[in-house]
Scaffold this motif. Structure first.
Motif, PDB file in Angstrom:
ATOM      1  N   THR A   1      41.075  49.663  43.251  1.00  0.00           N
ATOM      2  CA  THR A   1      42.541  49.678  43.328  1.00  0.00           C
ATOM      3  C   THR A   1      43.059  48.771  44.433  1.00  0.00           C
ATOM      4  O   THR A   1      43.967  47.967  44.214  1.00  0.00           O
ATOM      5  N   GLU A   2      42.478  48.888  45.615  1.00  0.00           N
ATOM      6  CA  GLU A   2      42.961  48.073  46.734  1.00  0.00           C
ATOM      7  C   GLU A   2      42.698  46.595  46.520  1.00  0.00           C
ATOM      8  O   GLU A   2      43.389  45.747  47.073  1.00  0.00           O
ATOM      9  N   ASP A   3      41.666  46.303  45.744  1.00  0.00           N
ATOM     10  CA  ASP A   3      41.311  44.897  45.529  1.00  0.00           C
ATOM     11  C   ASP A   3      41.914  44.344  44.243  1.00  0.00           C
ATOM     12  O   ASP A   3      41.641  43.200  43.880  1.00  0.00           O
ATOM     13  N   PHE A   4      42.671  45.157  43.525  1.00  0.00           N
ATOM     14  CA  PHE A   4      43.328  44.701  42.303  1.00  0.00           C
ATOM     15  C   PHE A   4      42.307  44.141  41.311  1.00  0.00           C
ATOM     16  O   PHE A   4      42.487  43.048  40.773  1.00  0.00           O
TER      17      PHE A   4
ATOM     18  N   GLY B   1      28.163  41.514  41.270  1.00  0.00           N
ATOM     19  CA  GLY B   1      29.068  42.497  41.847  1.00  0.00           C
ATOM     20  C   GLY B   1      30.244  41.906  42.621  1.00  0.00           C
ATOM     21  O   GLY B   1      31.037  42.644  43.201  1.00  0.00           O
ATOM     22  N   ARG B   2      30.372  40.591  42.627  1.00  0.00           N
ATOM     23  CA  ARG B   2      31.410  39.974  43.465  1.00  0.00           C
ATOM     24  C   ARG B   2      32.772  40.061  42.782  1.00  0.00           C
ATOM     25  O   ARG B   2      32.885  39.847  41.583  1.00  0.00           O
ATOM     26  N   HIS B   3      33.789  40.377  43.573  1.00  0.00           N
ATOM     27  CA  HIS B   3      35.132  40.445  43.002  1.00  0.00           C
ATOM     28  C   HIS B   3      36.166  39.959  43.993  1.00  0.00           C
ATOM     29  O   HIS B   3      37.228  40.523  44.141  1.00  0.00           O
ATOM     30  N   PHE B   4      35.841  38.856  44.669  1.00  0.00           N
ATOM     31  CA  PHE B   4      36.793  38.244  45.595  1.00  0.00           C
ATOM     32  C   PHE B   4      37.878  37.524  44.797  1.00  0.00           C
ATOM     33  O   PHE B   4      37.719  37.195  43.633  1.00  0.00           O
ATOM     34  N   ARG B   5      38.972  37.282  45.487  1.00  0.00           N
ATOM     35  CA  ARG B   5      40.137  36.691  44.851  1.00  0.00           C
ATOM     36  C   ARG B   5      39.988  35.192  44.621  1.00  0.00           C
ATOM     37  O   ARG B   5      40.506  34.639  43.664  1.00  0.00           O
ATOM     38  N   LYS B   6      39.305  34.492  45.521  1.00  0.00           N
ATOM     39  CA  LYS B   6      39.166  33.036  45.382  1.00  0.00           C
ATOM     40  C   LYS B   6      37.862  32.590  46.008  1.00  0.00           C
ATOM     41  O   LYS B   6      37.293  33.290  46.848  1.00  0.00           O
TER      42      LYS B   6
ATOM     43  N   PRO C   1      50.100  44.755  39.997  1.00  0.00           N
ATOM     44  CA  PRO C   1      50.880  45.985  40.182  1.00  0.00           C
ATOM     45  C   PRO C   1      51.845  46.181  39.012  1.00  0.00           C
ATOM     46  O   PRO C   1      52.443  45.217  38.534  1.00  0.00           O
TER      47      PRO C   1
ATOM     48  N   GLU D   1      58.139  47.724  38.901  1.00  0.00           N
ATOM     49  CA  GLU D   1      58.962  48.902  39.175  1.00  0.00           C
ATOM     50  C   GLU D   1      59.875  49.201  37.988  1.00  0.00           C
ATOM     51  O   GLU D   1      60.073  50.357  37.622  1.00  0.00           O
TER      52      GLU D   1
ATOM     53  N   VAL E   1      47.903  44.990  51.910  1.00  0.00           N
ATOM     54  CA  VAL E   1      47.593  45.629  50.620  1.00  0.00           C
ATOM     55  C   VAL E   1      48.829  46.333  50.073  1.00  0.00           C
ATOM     56  O   VAL E   1      49.165  46.208  48.892  1.00  0.00           O
TER      57      VAL E   1
ATOM     58  N   GLN F   1      50.680  45.690  46.629  1.00  0.00           N
ATOM     59  CA  GLN F   1      50.789  46.779  45.655  1.00  0.00           C
ATOM     60  C   GLN F   1      52.241  47.042  45.269  1.00  0.00           C
ATOM     61  O   GLN F   1      52.529  47.429  44.136  1.00  0.00           O
TER      62      GLN F   1
ATOM     63  N   ILE G   1      39.767  42.314  49.506  1.00  0.00           N
ATOM     64  CA  ILE G   1      40.684  42.600  50.609  1.00  0.00           C
ATOM     65  C   ILE G   1      40.426  43.972  51.250  1.00  0.00           C
ATOM     66  O   ILE G   1      40.615  44.143  52.449  1.00  0.00           O
TER      67      ILE G   1
ATOM     68  N   HIS H   1      30.280  41.901  48.884  1.00  0.00           N
ATOM     69  CA  HIS H   1      30.721  41.353  47.598  1.00  0.00           C
ATOM     70  C   HIS H   1      31.671  40.172  47.750  1.00  0.00           C
ATOM     71  O   HIS H   1      32.475  39.891  46.867  1.00  0.00           O
TER      72      HIS H   1
END
Lengths: 484, 484
Positions: A127-130, A206-211, A241, A244, B264, B268, B372, B436
Motif C-alpha cells: 500500500t505505501e509503495d503503491f 521481488g523489486r518494486h521500485f518506482r524508477k 490513489p 476523492e 507517502v 496517497q 518508498i 528490493h
C-alpha cells in the motif's frame, strides 16, 4: 485421445473445419504423457471443444486450435512445460482470458496452449509503495474489487475484463490512458518464463521500485511482446490513489474537427482529464437505438474528471468553456455514481450497440493511433472510406491519445465481406502510417498486422526486432506467427 | 600528430598519467585520415588536452581519454564514422555534455570519441501534438528557453544542463519525475546509429504518436542503454503544458521518518505534487553556511506545486495539514518567482554547498532508489554508516520516487579515501538491493556498478542483457566496459 492425436497428425478432424492449418509436427503420446506428468491428469485436455475454445479470441480470425491445452498450477510447472516443449520443438501458446482482438492465441502451427488462469493469486499489495504483484489469472476487475477498501486502484481498463498479465503482454491501455498511462507506464516488474524454462525477473527478483536506470529495460521489452519472447507468470503493477470524487460529462459537436480541437485545448490548458472519449454520429445513433437513449446524433465527447470536490468544479467549468467555445451543445454532467453511469451508458455499451446494427455478425475493431493534430482528417477520411466501402461501421476513440477504433460489422460466413474488411483495415493502417501514426495503439500486431508493422518501423527496425526475437527464441517456438 | 599517435600506440604520453589504460589496438594514421575525410579537418582532434577533456565526466573516475575526438556535423557523418570504426575493430564512445556521474565516457579501451554537440538543432516542435524533435547537442535548458513562448515545456531536469539525447541514453530523471516521469516516460522516438552505420528509428521514421502496441518497444530498449547498443542522433520527446502557476514550500521535521511519512501521505491523498525533495540535517547545515541562510538544521522537505491558482491553494493547504500532522514545523511557502527561488536556494545550491564542506575535494553521488516504504530505514542506516566510515557526506533525495543521493566528499589524490568511498557506495548499493531497491535510480551503471547490476537483476537477467548486447553489438565496440 489416441484417436484425436492421430486425427490431428493426419490433418483429419471429425468436428470442424479448422484442420487446414499446418502443424509443425504432431505430438506423440509420450510427449502428451510427459506434459500430463507435469501438471497432473485433471489439468490437461485434448478434447476438441476445449482446444477450439483456446484457438480463438474475440477477433474475426478463424479458430486455429492447439493440439493440447494444459493448466499449470504454479510457475515451476510453467518452467517445466516450456522447457519440455522447447526441447521437442513444439510451439508454445500462452492463454489468459482469450479477450485479445488480433488473433494472438491462434495456434497457426499447432502446439501446446498454456492456460495460465489457474494461477490467480493476488500475491502482495504494497500500500505505501503503491504497487501490487499479481499472477496471470487475475483480471483488472478482480484486482480492483480486491483493492476496494485500500484507497488504491489500477486504472488501465481495456474494456473487456482481461487478465493483467495478458494486458502486459499486449501493451494494452484503454479509456484512462490519457491521465494514467498505458501498461507500458504501469508495469514495474515481470516474471517471465524464457524458452529455456528459466525464470527471468525483468527488474530483478521481488523489486518494486518506482524508477531505475540499471541496465537495459527488460520490463519494457517484454511489455507488448505478445508471448513471442517468453511467458509472463507474474506482474508487479503500479497502483494509484482512488480519486476523492469523479464527475462525468458529455457534449455534442457540429463536427469531428470541433470535438478534436476541444480535446487539444483541454490538454493544452493542463486540465487533468481522466477520460476523453469520442463517438461519431453513426455510433451515437446506434447507441440511442440499443440503449433507448435520446442523445443528439452528432460527434460527441464523453469526459470524466477525477479529483477533489473543489478541483472537479474547476475542471468541469474549464472543459465546458472550452467545448462551448468550439461550438459544443447539450453539455451535461453528473456526479453521483448512478447518474454518471447513465450519462456514460452510450459509451459503455458502444460495442454491443455496434453489434446490434447487424445481428449475427462479428465485430472487428481497427486500432490506429495518430498524432492528435491529424485526428480530424483521418476520422473524416475514414468515414468517407467507410461509405465508399459499403461496410457497416462506427467510430469510437480514445481521442486524448489520438487512438480510435472503427468497429466493423462482418458476416463471418461471407468471405468476400471478410476480405473487404481486411482490405479496409489495411488501408486505414497505411493512412495512419502516412500521418506519422501507428497501426495499433493498444490491440497489438497479432496475426494480421505483421505487414503493417514492417511498413511502420522500416527495414532496419524489423531487422532489429527479428534479431531480438532470434536471440531470445532461437527456434521460433514462442507464439509463432505473431508480431514478426 | 604522428608523434601523438605513435605515443598512444606505444603507451607513452608526454603529458599526464592516463596511459596505463589498455588500448584495444592503436589507431593507424590511415585510419585517422579516413575519419578526417568524413568530418573535415576542423572537426577532428588528437591533441592531448582535447582528448583528456573527453575522457572524463563529473564523477570520481580517473580520466581515460580516447585516441581521437571527432565532431560530426550530421547523422550521415555519424553513420560513416561508426561503420568505419566498427569495420576496423575500434571502440566507439559517444559524448554529449560530459555531465555524466558514472564514468560513462571513460575510454577504457581507447577508441574514437564521437562528440555529438555540433548537431544541435531543435528540428521540429509539434505544438498541438505536445512533442519536439531534438538533435544530440540540445540541452534541456536550451530546449526550454526555445519553448518559452509556446505554452509547453520539457520537465525532466537532472540538475546539470545535460543534453537531452545524453539524458535519454542514461535514463535520467531528476526533481520533477514524481509528477512528470523520467526519460523512460518522456521519449517517444529515437534515431539511433547502429554499429553497422545504419539508422534505426525506434518507433519508425518521423513518428510521434502518444502510444503504440506495435512490436517490441525499441525506444524503451535504447533509453538507458548508455551508448552500449548504438548512438542516439535525435530524440522525439513528449512536451507538457506550462503550469498556470507555481507554488514552492518548505518545512522541517523532527525525524527522517516523519518527512517520508508526510511524502507517502501526500501521494496517497492524490495531491499532484510536482517536486518533493528531502535534505538531511547535515545537508541543511551545509546549505545554511554556503548560502548564508538560517534554516532549521533538521530533516527538511522542499515541495513545489503546479496548477491553476485555485487548485494550488488546495494543494498547499493539504500538504500543510499533512506535514503538520506529521510534526512538521517552519512551514513556509512562496508564489512569486523570486521568492520561490529564494525559498529553494538551499536545494538549488545543495551540490555546491556539499562541495564547500571540503574545498578542493571532488564529489561523488550515490544513487540508490528503494520502495518508498523502506526509505526511512535506509536513510537512517546510511547516516549511521556515514558516521562509522569517517567520510564526509550529505543526503539529498527525490523522496517521492524513493530515490536519494549521498554526496560524498573525496580527496582525489588520496587512494585510501577513494577506496573507502567506493566501498561505502557498494555497501549502500547492496543495502538498497536487500530492500528490493535498485543500485541506480537515474545515474546509470557506467563503469562502477556492473557488479551491483549483476546482483540486482540476477544471473538470468544479466544473461538476457548480455545476449541483447551481443546481438546488437557482436564485436563489443559500442562504449565498451560500461553496463555489462
Amino acid at each position: 485421445m489416441a484417436f484425436l492425436l492421430r486425427a490431428a497428425r493426419w490433418g483429419l478432424c471429425p468436428w470442424r473445419g479448422y484442420c487446414s492449418r499446418v502443424t509443425k509436427g504432431a505430438l506423440s503420446e509420450d510427449f502428451v504423457a510427459a506434459l500430463k506428468a507435469v501438471v497432473g491428469a485433471p489439468h490437461i485436455s485434448t478434447t476438441a471443444a476445449v482446444r477450439e475454445q483456446h484457438g480463438r479470441d474475440e477477433s474475426m480470425y478463424s479458430c486455429q486450435p492447439p493440439d493440447v491445452v494444459v493448466w499449470p498450477q504454479n510457475v515451476g510447472q510453467v518452467g517445466q512445460l516450456v522447457a519440455l516443449c522447447y526441447r521437442q520443438g513444439v510451439p508454445i501458446l500462452p492463454f489468459g482470458t482469450g479477450t485479445g482482438l488480433e488473433g494472438g492465441v491462434c495456434a497457426v502451427q499447432g502446439g501446446v496452449c498454456i492456460n495460465l488462469t489457474h494461477m490467480d493469486r493476488i500475491v502482495k499489495v504494497n500500500t505505501e509503495d503503491f504497487s501490487v504483484v499479481v499472477e496471470p489469472g487475475v483480471t483488472h476487475r478482480a484486482l480492483n474489487t480486491y483493492l476496494r477498501d485500500s484507497g488504491l486502484w489500477f486504472p488501465v481498463d481495456p474494456g473487456a475484463d482481461a487478465s493483467l498479465c495478458g494486458m502486459a503482454a499486449t501493451g494494452a491501455s484503454g479509456t484512462n490512458a490519457v491521465r494514467y498511462g498505458t501498461m507500458r507506464d504501469n508495469v514495474l516488474n515481470l516474471d517471465v518464463v524464457l524458452p529455456s524454462g528459466e525464470l527471468l525477473h525483468t527488474a530483478g527478483p521481488g523489486r518494486h521500485f518506482r524508477k531505475s536506470a540499471a541496465g537495459y529495460n527488460l520490463t519494457g521489452l517484454f511489455v507488448g511482446s505478445e508471448g513471442t519472447l517468453g511467458l509472463i507468470t507474474a506482474a508487479t503493477l503500479r497502483l494509484h490513489p482512488v480519486p476523492e470524487a469523479t464527475v462525468a460529462a458529455t457534449c455534442a459537436f457540429p463536427s469531428v474537427q470541433a470535438a478534436v480541437d476541444s480535446t487539444v485545448h483541454i490538454l493544452q490548458a493542463a486540465v487533468p482529464v481522466a477520460r476523453i472519449e469520442f463517438l461519431d454520429d453513426v455510433m451515437m445513433d446506434a447507441c440511442n437505438r440499443y440503449s433507448k437513449l435520446d442523445y443528439v446524433v452528432a460527434p460527441t465527447l464523453f469526459l470524466e474528471f477525477h479529483g477533489s470536490e473543489q478541483t472537479l468544479e474547476e475542471q468541469l467549468q474549464r472543459a465546458e468553456e472550452i467545448t462551448k467555445h468550439n461550438g459544443a451543445s447539450h453539455f451535461s454532467w453528473a456526479k453521483e455514481a448512478e447518474q454518471r453511469s447513465r450519462l456514460w451508458a452510450a459509451r459503455h455499451n458502444a460495442w454491443y450497440a455496434a453489434m446490434a446494427l447487424r445481428p449475427g455478425c462479428k465485430g472487428y475493431s481497427t486500432d490506429v493511433c495518430v498524432p492528435i493534430s491529424r485526428l480530424p482528417e483521418i476520422v473524416v477520411q475514414t468515414k468517407e472510406d467507410l461509405k465508399a466501402s459499403g461496410l457497416t461501421g462506427t467510430i469510437v476513440g480514445h481521442v486524448g491519445d489520438g487512438n480510435f477504433h472503427c468497429i466493423l460489422l462482418v458476416d463471418p460466413k461471407d468471405p468476400e465481406e471478410l476480405h473487404r474488411v481486411k482490405a479496409f483495415a489495411q488501408q486505414l493502417g497505411r493512412h495512419a502510417l502516412a500521418l506519422h501514426g501507428t497501426c495499433t495503439g493498444e490491440h497489438g500486431i497479432g496475426l494480421g498486422k505483421r505487414q503493417l508493422l514492417q511498413e511502420e518501423v522500416g527495414a532496419v527496425g524489423v531487422e532489429v526486432m527479428r534479431r531480438l526475437k532470434a536471440t531470445l527464441d532461437p527456434r521460433g517456438l514462442m507464439n509463432p506467427g505473431k508480431v514478426l
